[in-house]
Design a protein around this motif. Structure first.
Motif, PDB file in Angstrom:
ATOM      1  N   ARG A 128       8.350  -5.432  -7.165  1.00  0.00           N
ATOM      2  CA  ARG A 128       9.622  -5.312  -6.468  1.00  0.00           C
ATOM      3  C   ARG A 128      10.105  -3.863  -6.418  1.00  0.00           C
ATOM      4  N   LYS A 129       9.267  -2.938  -6.842  1.00  0.00           N
ATOM      5  CA  LYS A 129       9.643  -1.526  -6.880  1.00  0.00           C
ATOM      6  C   LYS A 129       9.184  -0.822  -5.610  1.00  0.00           C
ATOM      7  N   PRO A 130       9.941   0.136  -5.118  1.00  0.00           N
ATOM      8  CA  PRO A 130       9.505   0.892  -3.939  1.00  0.00           C
ATOM      9  C   PRO A 130       8.204   1.636  -4.171  1.00  0.00           C
ATOM     10  N   GLU A 131       7.971   2.066  -5.409  1.00  0.00           N
ATOM     11  CA  GLU A 131       6.746   2.805  -5.684  1.00  0.00           C
ATOM     12  C   GLU A 131       5.568   1.906  -6.000  1.00  0.00           C
ATOM     13  N   GLY A 132       5.797   0.584  -6.053  1.00  0.00           N
ATOM     14  CA  GLY A 132       4.719  -0.339  -6.361  1.00  0.00           C
ATOM     15  C   GLY A 132       4.440  -0.400  -7.850  1.00  0.00           C
ATOM     16  N   SER A 133       3.426  -1.151  -8.203  1.00  0.00           N
ATOM     17  CA  SER A 133       3.098  -1.289  -9.628  1.00  0.00           C
ATOM     18  C   SER A 133       2.377  -0.075 -10.184  1.00  0.00           C
ATOM     19  N   GLN A 134       1.721   0.705  -9.306  1.00  0.00           N
ATOM     20  CA  GLN A 134       0.957   1.893  -9.719  1.00  0.00           C
ATOM     21  C   GLN A 134      -0.060   1.534 -10.788  1.00  0.00           C
ATOM     22  N   ALA A 135      -0.740   0.380 -10.601  1.00  0.00           N
ATOM     23  CA  ALA A 135      -1.754  -0.053 -11.559  1.00  0.00           C
ATOM     24  C   ALA A 135      -2.955   0.874 -11.572  1.00  0.00           C
ATOM     25  N   ASN A 136      -3.257   1.489 -10.437  1.00  0.00           N
ATOM     26  CA  ASN A 136      -4.376   2.417 -10.349  1.00  0.00           C
ATOM     27  C   ASN A 136      -3.825   3.835 -10.211  1.00  0.00           C
ATOM     28  N   ASN A 141      -0.705   5.071  -3.881  1.00  0.00           N
ATOM     29  CA  ASN A 141      -0.173   4.511  -2.639  1.00  0.00           C
ATOM     30  C   ASN A 141      -0.954   3.283  -2.176  1.00  0.00           C
ATOM     31  N   GLU A 142      -1.657   2.630  -3.099  1.00  0.00           N
ATOM     32  CA  GLU A 142      -2.400   1.430  -2.760  1.00  0.00           C
ATOM     33  C   GLU A 142      -2.039   0.326  -3.753  1.00  0.00           C
ATOM     34  N   GLU A 143      -1.858  -0.880  -3.244  1.00  0.00           N
ATOM     35  CA  GLU A 143      -1.430  -2.012  -4.080  1.00  0.00           C
ATOM     36  C   GLU A 143      -2.346  -3.204  -3.815  1.00  0.00           C
ATOM     37  N   HIS A 144      -2.941  -3.721  -4.890  1.00  0.00           N
ATOM     38  CA  HIS A 144      -3.780  -4.919  -4.788  1.00  0.00           C
ATOM     39  C   HIS A 144      -2.884  -6.143  -4.971  1.00  0.00           C
ATOM     40  N   LEU A 155     -12.997 -10.934  -0.631  1.00  0.00           N
ATOM     41  CA  LEU A 155     -12.306  -9.923   0.158  1.00  0.00           C
ATOM     42  C   LEU A 155     -10.970  -9.589  -0.511  1.00  0.00           C
ATOM     43  N   PRO A 156     -10.808  -8.401  -1.059  1.00  0.00           N
ATOM     44  CA  PRO A 156      -9.529  -8.041  -1.671  1.00  0.00           C
ATOM     45  C   PRO A 156      -8.455  -7.810  -0.601  1.00  0.00           C
ATOM     46  N   ILE A 157      -7.252  -8.268  -0.887  1.00  0.00           N
ATOM     47  CA  ILE A 157      -6.107  -8.058   0.000  1.00  0.00           C
ATOM     48  C   ILE A 157      -5.286  -6.915  -0.597  1.00  0.00           C
ATOM     49  N   ARG A 158      -5.213  -5.808   0.157  1.00  0.00           N
ATOM     50  CA  ARG A 158      -4.525  -4.634  -0.359  1.00  0.00           C
ATOM     51  C   ARG A 158      -3.461  -4.163   0.630  1.00  0.00           C
ATOM     52  N   LEU A 159      -2.443  -3.531   0.075  1.00  0.00           N
ATOM     53  CA  LEU A 159      -1.414  -2.864   0.855  1.00  0.00           C
ATOM     54  C   LEU A 159      -1.540  -1.368   0.661  1.00  0.00           C
ATOM     55  N   THR A 160      -1.095  -0.649   1.642  1.00  0.00           N
ATOM     56  CA  THR A 160      -1.085   0.807   1.523  1.00  0.00           C
ATOM     57  C   THR A 160       0.277   1.327   1.921  1.00  0.00           C
ATOM     58  N   ARG A 161       0.703   2.377   1.276  1.00  0.00           N
ATOM     59  CA  ARG A 161       2.013   2.960   1.566  1.00  0.00           C
ATOM     60  C   ARG A 161       1.851   4.087   2.594  1.00  0.00           C
ATOM     61  N   VAL A 162       2.514   3.905   3.702  1.00  0.00           N
ATOM     62  CA  VAL A 162       2.355   4.858   4.810  1.00  0.00           C
ATOM     63  C   VAL A 162       3.723   5.366   5.230  1.00  0.00           C
ATOM     64  N   LYS A 163       3.706   6.471   5.918  1.00  0.00           N
ATOM     65  CA  LYS A 163       4.936   7.074   6.424  1.00  0.00           C
ATOM     66  C   LYS A 163       4.908   7.009   7.952  1.00  0.00           C
ATOM     67  N   PRO A 168      11.410   6.702   5.946  1.00  0.00           N
ATOM     68  CA  PRO A 168      10.859   6.645   4.578  1.00  0.00           C
ATOM     69  C   PRO A 168       9.581   5.839   4.535  1.00  0.00           C
ATOM     70  N   PRO A 169       8.740   6.059   3.538  1.00  0.00           N
ATOM     71  CA  PRO A 169       7.459   5.337   3.448  1.00  0.00           C
ATOM     72  C   PRO A 169       7.683   3.827   3.305  1.00  0.00           C
ATOM     73  N   VAL A 170       6.764   3.052   3.873  1.00  0.00           N
ATOM     74  CA  VAL A 170       6.809   1.594   3.775  1.00  0.00           C
ATOM     75  C   VAL A 170       5.426   1.090   3.400  1.00  0.00           C
ATOM     76  N   TRP A 171       5.378  -0.172   2.957  1.00  0.00           N
ATOM     77  CA  TRP A 171       4.118  -0.805   2.575  1.00  0.00           C
ATOM     78  C   TRP A 171       3.616  -1.670   3.735  1.00  0.00           C
ATOM     79  N   LEU A 172       2.313  -1.506   4.070  1.00  0.00           N
ATOM     80  CA  LEU A 172       1.689  -2.283   5.138  1.00  0.00           C
ATOM     81  C   LEU A 172       0.340  -2.803   4.644  1.00  0.00           C
ATOM     82  N   PHE A 173      -0.122  -3.910   5.253  1.00  0.00           N
ATOM     83  CA  PHE A 173      -1.474  -4.375   4.948  1.00  0.00           C
ATOM     84  C   PHE A 173      -2.454  -3.286   5.357  1.00  0.00           C
TER      85      PHE A 173
END
Length: 573
Positions: A128-136, A141-144, A155-163, A168-173
């Motif tokens: 629920r954070k704007p910066e994501g979980s930052q697990a990696n 800027n990538e979220e699994h 097939l992994p489903i990932r999001l990427t943070r783009v501008k 402001p940056p947003v998260w997209l598939f």
């Protein structure tokens, strides 16, 4: 009927459909603020470029994206809502793709169908954070967010943070995920042969779930309860035989107490399995989450019952062994273990909801200071109870005197101690207050004092007095229950109406009952010594001599009182 049995057998099955429908309704993703006013347009090619230099700080605040794409959770839920409503123009806004128009809408539809078929996404744990979980750390800027099957494997489903432009940056598939979606969609299988043979009304959907699946769920719950009851009848005698060998005959009621949580656990397993085969990613996530919640509650309930049962059995064993010094400690450990099980269950539920436990524990540490000030008396009683149990000035079953209250200790709890008085009333004393009171423990006596004063008649002779003193002394020397070195028998006083003998000794006895029995036997023997010496016990009497008294023969004639009389009280008569 016991309350736990009523809840498990009747209330829970009746309320379960209502709770599940409420869970599904509450999980529907509302439109993000401003979505209706936002222009619906495809992503402009060339602008959806990941920005590694724009990695957010840990404390970055959320921006007000009209589609709710500021967080990974908002992106996934926003796409699912839009695609479920067949609003693919809006669904395209959640894709990092260079396609637009009909091609982009088709890609969004394919992604939705792939996710609905067998994707595994835990919606509750999405960041629920704007910066994501930052697990990696290498790809901030990538979220699994999950995975699904494809022709080439998982097939992994990932999001990427783009501008996007100046916004402001947003998260997209991510574009890498979307590139494999067409192939994964082409490999989707149709309905199974069994589903194809079902009537049309069974394939109709209610709350996005086919009706035949609802019927399977409705039939599965009583079936599981029947199987559980059958297994109980099968294994109950074997388990009871083993348990009686370990804990005795009182184990039966404790074995029965674990049946309700086991039923609840089985119901949770059924819900979880049912959720695994639902047709949409949203319904699967919701129902599996409901199943996991029920499983966690059932496991927590089961362990609290197990801990409580073992504690009661252990306390009963300590009572049989008369280990009263360990009873209160065993009760304290049992209560704290049950509280710990409930806390662990609550933390697991919070973690399942995606709540940051570190922040929760930090908040509890800070909030604990405020709670400590607001509940000083409660904490005082808590620590007082721990002190009493650890220091053991009193134990359960002890006869004691606390302040003006005298009786037997009935229970030592975390907040208060209960005393059973000789009048059979119960006095409850807060542990904080008890810890600063004077406590006199009669049970901890190693020996009992035998103290009496004999009052013989004033005309007792010296020979009789010596015979009485010698007889009592020999009596103490010959009695093994009397502590001979400290025994004393002394002629202490010649009073106005008696000659006094003080008797003091200590008697070895296990409890007050044995002491009273030994004291009774000694007093009877002392009476025999006094009688054999020819002495008698005195009575407080007075004799008054009147000078010039009228003879008894003339007492019947009227006469005036004597002119002068002198009275001299005699105490020795």
């Amino acid at each position: 009927m016991r309350l736990s049995s009523f809840i498990t057998r009747w209330m829970f099955p009746a309320l379960l459909p209502v709770l599940l429908l409420a869970q599904i309704a509450s999980a529907q993703v509302p439109a993000a603020p401003g979505t209706a006013k936002a222009p619906v347009s495809p992503v402009i090619p060339g602008l959806s470029v990941p920005s590694q230099a724009a990695a957010p700080a840990v404390h970055e605040q959320s921006n007000d994206d009209p589609f709710g794409r500021s967080t990974p959770r908002g992106t996934v839920l926003g796409f699912i809502k839009a695609a479920s409503s067949d609003d693919y123009d809006t669904a395209v806004q959640y894709l990092d793709t260079r396609q637009h128009g009909q091609l982009a809408r088709k890609l969004a539809q394919q992604l939705k169908e792939v996710l609905d078929r067998d994707a595994s996404i835990d919606l509750a744990r999405l960041s629920r954070k704007p910066e994501g979980s930052q697990a990696n750390p290498e790809k901030l800027n990538e979220e699994h967010v999950g995975s699904t099957s494809a022709a080439t494997g998982n097939l992994p489903i990932r999001l990427t943070r783009v501008k996007l432009g100046d916004e402001p940056p947003v998260w997209l598939f991510s574009a890498a995920t979307l590139a494999q979606i067409p192939d994964a969609h082409d490999n989707l299988t149709d309905l199974s042969p069994t589903e194809q043979k079902l009537p049309g009304w069974l394939q109709a959907r209610f709350l996005t779930v086919p009706i035949w699946r609802w019927l399977v769920l409705i039939a599965a719950i009583p079936l599981v309860l029947f199987i559980a009851s059958w297994l109980n009848k099968l294994f109950h005698p074997i388990f009871m035989k083993f348990a009686r060998r370990v804990a005795g005959d009182k184990v039966a009621e404790h074995v029965q107490s674990i049946h309700p949580p086991l039923r609840l656990l089985l119901i949770g397993i059924v819900l979880f399995i049912f959720g695994t085969y639902l047709p949409s990613v949203l319904s699967r996530a919701i129902w599996r989450n409901v199943g996991l919640v029920v499983i966690v509650i059932g496991v927590t309930w089961f362990f609290t019952r197990i801990i409580g049962g073992f504690t009661q059995l252990y306390v009963a064993r300590l009572k049989r062994l008369q280990s009263t010094d360990k009873i209160a400690l065993a009760g304290l450990i049992g209560r704290l273990s049950q509280i710990g099980a409930v806390i662990i269950g609550a933390l697991v539920l919070l973690d399942m909801r995606g709540i940051n436990l570190t922040a929760v524990l930090t908040g509890l540490g800070i909030g604990g200071l405020a709670v400590a000030f607001a509940a000083q008396k409660t904490l005082e009683n808590l620590f007082g109870g721990i002190m009493i149990i650890s220091d053991r000035p009193i134990r359960i079953g002890d006869q004691c005197k606390i302040g003006l209250v005298e009786g037997n200790v009935l229970d030592i709890g975390l907040r208060s101690t209960r005393i059973r008085t000789p009048e059979r009333t119960i006095v409850t004393i807060p542990n904080g207050q008890l810890s600063i009171m004077n406590v006199e423990n009669f049970t901890l006596r190693d020996k009992y004092r035998f103290y009496h004063v004999l009052t013989l008649r004033y005309d007792t002779t010296a020979a009789q007095m010596q015979a009485v003193l010698g007889g009592i002394r020999r009596l103490f020397e010959d009695d093994p229950g009397v502590e001979t070195p400290t025994a004393r028998v002394n002629f202490i006083a010649i009073r106005s109406f008696s000659d006094d003998i003080e008797i003091s000794a200590y008697i070895f006895a296990e409890n007050p009952v044995r002491f009273y029995e030994a004291q009774e036997a000694l007093l009877l023997k002392i009476l025999g010594v006094v009688e054999s010496a020819g002495a008698e016990f005195s009575l407080p009497t007075q004799v008054t001599k009147i000078v010039g008294a009228v003879p008894a023969t003339a007492s019947a004639q009227p006469s005036s009182p004597p002119a002068a009389a002198a009275g001299s009280p005699e105490a020795r008569g």
